[in-house]
Design a protein around this motif. Structure first.
Motif, PDB file in Angstrom:
ATOM      1  N   GLU B  29       7.054  -7.427  10.940  1.00  0.00           N
ATOM      2  CA  GLU B  29       7.491  -7.450   9.724  1.00  0.00           C
ATOM      3  C   GLU B  29       6.788  -7.425   8.643  1.00  0.00           C
ATOM      4  OE1 GLU B  29      10.707  -7.014   8.826  1.00  0.00           O
ATOM      5  OE2 GLU B  29      11.753  -7.011  10.772  1.00  0.00           O
ATOM      6  N   PHE B  32       4.517  -3.841   8.483  1.00  0.00           N
ATOM      7  CA  PHE B  32       5.163  -2.439   8.905  1.00  0.00           C
ATOM      8  C   PHE B  32       4.903  -1.508   7.595  1.00  0.00           C
ATOM      9  CE2 PHE B  32       8.683   0.575   8.301  1.00  0.00           C
ATOM     10  CZ  PHE B  32       8.635   1.162   9.227  1.00  0.00           C
ATOM     11  N   ASP B  33       5.287  -2.115   6.538  1.00  0.00           N
ATOM     12  CA  ASP B  33       5.193  -1.245   5.198  1.00  0.00           C
ATOM     13  C   ASP B  33       3.964  -0.774   5.033  1.00  0.00           C
ATOM     14  OD1 ASP B  33       8.312  -1.274   4.834  1.00  0.00           O
ATOM     15  OD2 ASP B  33       8.141  -3.295   3.659  1.00  0.00           O
ATOM     16  N   TYR B  36       3.209   2.000   7.470  1.00  0.00           N
ATOM     17  CA  TYR B  36       3.883   3.158   7.126  1.00  0.00           C
ATOM     18  C   TYR B  36       3.348   3.552   5.781  1.00  0.00           C
ATOM     19  CZ  TYR B  36       7.595   6.349   7.452  1.00  0.00           C
ATOM     20  OH  TYR B  36       8.416   7.430   7.323  1.00  0.00           O
ATOM     21  N   ARG B 126       2.499   0.992  -2.552  1.00  0.00           N
ATOM     22  CA  ARG B 126       3.595   1.906  -1.914  1.00  0.00           C
ATOM     23  C   ARG B 126       4.326   0.850  -1.161  1.00  0.00           C
ATOM     24  NH1 ARG B 126       2.922   7.734   0.914  1.00  0.00           N
ATOM     25  NH2 ARG B 126       2.497   8.390  -1.361  1.00  0.00           N
ATOM     26  N   TYR B 130       8.512  -0.144  -1.068  1.00  0.00           N
ATOM     27  CA  TYR B 130       9.361  -0.111   0.163  1.00  0.00           C
ATOM     28  C   TYR B 130      10.066  -1.306   0.304  1.00  0.00           C
ATOM     29  CZ  TYR B 130       6.396   3.844   1.941  1.00  0.00           C
ATOM     30  OH  TYR B 130       5.966   5.316   1.984  1.00  0.00           O
TER      31      TYR B 130
END
Lengths: 370, 197
Positions: B29, B32-33, B36, B126, B130
């Motif tokens: 958690e 992840f962002d 990605y 970025r 997200y």
């Protein structure tokens, strides 16, 4: 510019941005431009469903030895997860041999064939090692080691000079009609007190001493048989011989044999006559030039028997071994092996006055198992 | 992103996940962002980014017990895995004749030359964006997700949500304004936090 026109303009630009990812959007308003920059970043916005699916899949992967069917049947599964599930279809395999099943190397590729080849190579090497070990253990045997040495007997006794005849010797007799009978001479001594006699004339002498002949005290004759002249061919009846001056034989001066003096055999002055010398007193030692080692007898090898045989050998003037006798026996067939070998030996003969002469030497043969 | 700012917390999370792999979800958690965001900057298509991200986390979970904590952000380790996977992918793709050179230009650099201890601020921004999408009001978030993830037109979204096209455009506009404002404030907050450390 009104809010409505900005909204429309923004949407048109977003439409263009989504339709042509690489093209520059037809922006005009700076406010739209800022929002469009945010929109451009949102083109890569992750799918929340994907995020949730991945999380669920990771949780399943984290559960040890989960039911593989649960992975393969999952409708939520994504393509890489399908591969992952396939990898996990070997239950607990990666937990047992993680490297063999490709785990433990992170992102790097692992080829099972390499592991199989490695395992085969190791197995072959191990089998070879074990086979060689068994073979070596089965055929292992002690290496028989036989060594022999010619003993140079440097006696402290120095023979008296014999100006006329080479070598020592002696002789005697009792002026009897019969030649001296065959037997063994008495022991050697450096000084003679009582000359030897086969027929003792005075059996009740007041002062008695053992009969001896003059010669190297280390040299001895067998004392098992009757006393007599070893070179005589007459076995009996007992006689001191035809010589004179006591002793035995046809010579004179208290010795044994045909010589003159207290020694044994032809010649004069003591010691052993008959052209057989001992090393020392001007007689050089013979030198072996061909000395093959004796073989170990099979009987002794099996019994792991070892020891030393001493042979008394007469080395002739021609360098060949003549009379070979066992001075110290060992048994188990090793005496005969030693004799057989020594008979093949060849020597540079001993020299006396630059002339080759026969000598008697002891040869020590050592049988050892290693 | 809060956890990522605190190295001690992250170390504890890693240690917990090493003890109990089911705790990996927390690390997932948190990161992840970022992963990605990192991957999506280097591939063309969404499905490629998803595949690669999934591979990164699977590899991370598999190799987590071998990880030794040396004070580097956990995200740096994940990005290292991602970089290796990207490099492998490009190397493999370079053997295919139909690959375009633009693919290679995007990131075919020596992986070992990359310093992952410092995470690119663009990646951070970025990833932050997200996360901020998730904090938008529901109607705005629905529009943004349908518009940018599912790439639906305003008309399609309007039909799905039972709203007018104009309303959808307004929601889209307000969502972007919201995001721009929040990311600006987050950026300022982050800079301020760093300067006060």
């Amino acid at each position: 510019m009104s809010n409505a026109s900005i909204v429309d303009q923004l949407d048109e630009n977003i439409e263009a941005l989504l339709a042509h990812a690489d093209s520059e959007p037809p922006i005009s308003d700076p406010a739209v431009c800022e929002l469009l920059a945010v929109a451009a970043e949102l083109r890569t916005l992750p799918d929340p469903d994907f995020k949730a699916r991945l999380k669920a899949d990771l949780i399943e992967q984290a559960a040890p030895c989960a039911d593989p069917a649960a992975h393969t049947d999952s409708r939520m599964i994504t393509r890489p997860f399908a591969e992952s599930a396939k990898k996990m279809s070997a239950p607990c395999a990666s937990a047992i041999l993680p490297t063999l099943f490709g785990a433990g190397y992170g992102a790097y590729p692992v080829h099972r064939s390499s592991f199989i080849a490695s395992a085969l190579a190791h197995t072959t090497a191990l089998a070879l090692l074990v086979t060689v070990g068994i073979w070596a253990a089965r055929d292992a045997h002690e290496v028989p080691k036989v060594s022999s040495v010619v003993l140079t007997d440097l006696s402290p006794y120095v023979l008296p000079p014999a100006p006329d005849e080479a070598g020592g010797g002696g002789g005697g007799g009792d002026r009897e009609k019969l030649r001296a009978s065959k037997g063994n001479p008495p022991r050697f001594a450096s000084e003679q007190i009582t000359p030897p006699a086969i027929v003792v004339r005075n059996e009740h002498a007041r002062l008695t001493a053992d009969p001896t002949v003059v010669g190297p005290p280390s040299l001895s004759f067998p004392q098992t048989g009757p006393m007599g002249d070893p070179l005589s061919g007459i076995l009996g009846p007992p006689s001191n011989g035809t010589g004179s001056g006591s002793g035995m034989g046809s010579g004179s001066e208290g010795g044994v044999g045909t010589g003159r003096g207290p020694g044994v055999g032809p010649g004069s002055g003591g010691g052993i006559g008959g052209e057989i010398y001992r090393v020392g007193g001007g007689v050089s030692a013979p030198h072996a030039i061909y000395d093959p080692e004796p073989e170990y007898s099979e009987e002794a090898r099996k019994a792991r028997y070892q020891g030393v045989v001493v042979l008394q050998v007469v080395i002739g003037a021609d360098g060949r071994p003549g009379d070979v006798r066992v001075a110290r026996t060992l048994g188990m067939g090793l005496d005969q092996k030693a004799i057989d070998a020594v008979r093949q030996w060849r020597f540079e003969p001993a020299l006396k006055d630059r002339r080759p002469v026969a000598v008697v030497v002891n040869i020590e043969v050592t049988f050892r198992l290693y | 992103m809060k956890v990522l700012e605190n190295g001690v917390d992250e170390q504890n999370l890693v240690a917990a996940a090493q003890q109990d792999p089911s705790r990996f979800a927390d690390l997932y958690e948190s990161n992840f962002d970022r992963v990605y965001a990192y991957v999506s900057r280097r591939v063309l298509h969404r499905h490629d980014a998803e595949d690669l991200t999934a591979e990164v986390f699977h590899a991370a979970l598999r190799d987590l017990e071998r990880l030794e904590w040396r004070g580097r952000p956990f995200a740096a380790w994940l990005m290292g895995i991602a970089a290796h996977l990207l490099a492998d992918g490009w190397r493999h793709a370079a053997k295919r004749p139909e690959i375009s050179t633009s693919d290679l230009e995007r990131g075919d650099v020596g992986v070992d030359a990359i310093d992952f201890t410092i995470i690119d601020p663009k990646i951070e921004e970025r990833a932050m964006l997200y996360q901020l999408v998730g904090e938008l009001p529901l109607d705005q978030r629905q529009v943004i997700l349908r518009r940018f993830v599912e790439q639906k037109s305003v008309r399609e979204i309007a039909l799905e949500l039972g709203r007018s096209a104009g309303a959808i455009k307004q929601l889209q506009f307000r969502a972007l304004q919201n995001l721009r404002m929040r990311i600006g404030s987050c950026h300022v907050e982050r800079v301020h936090r760093r300067s006060t450390r």
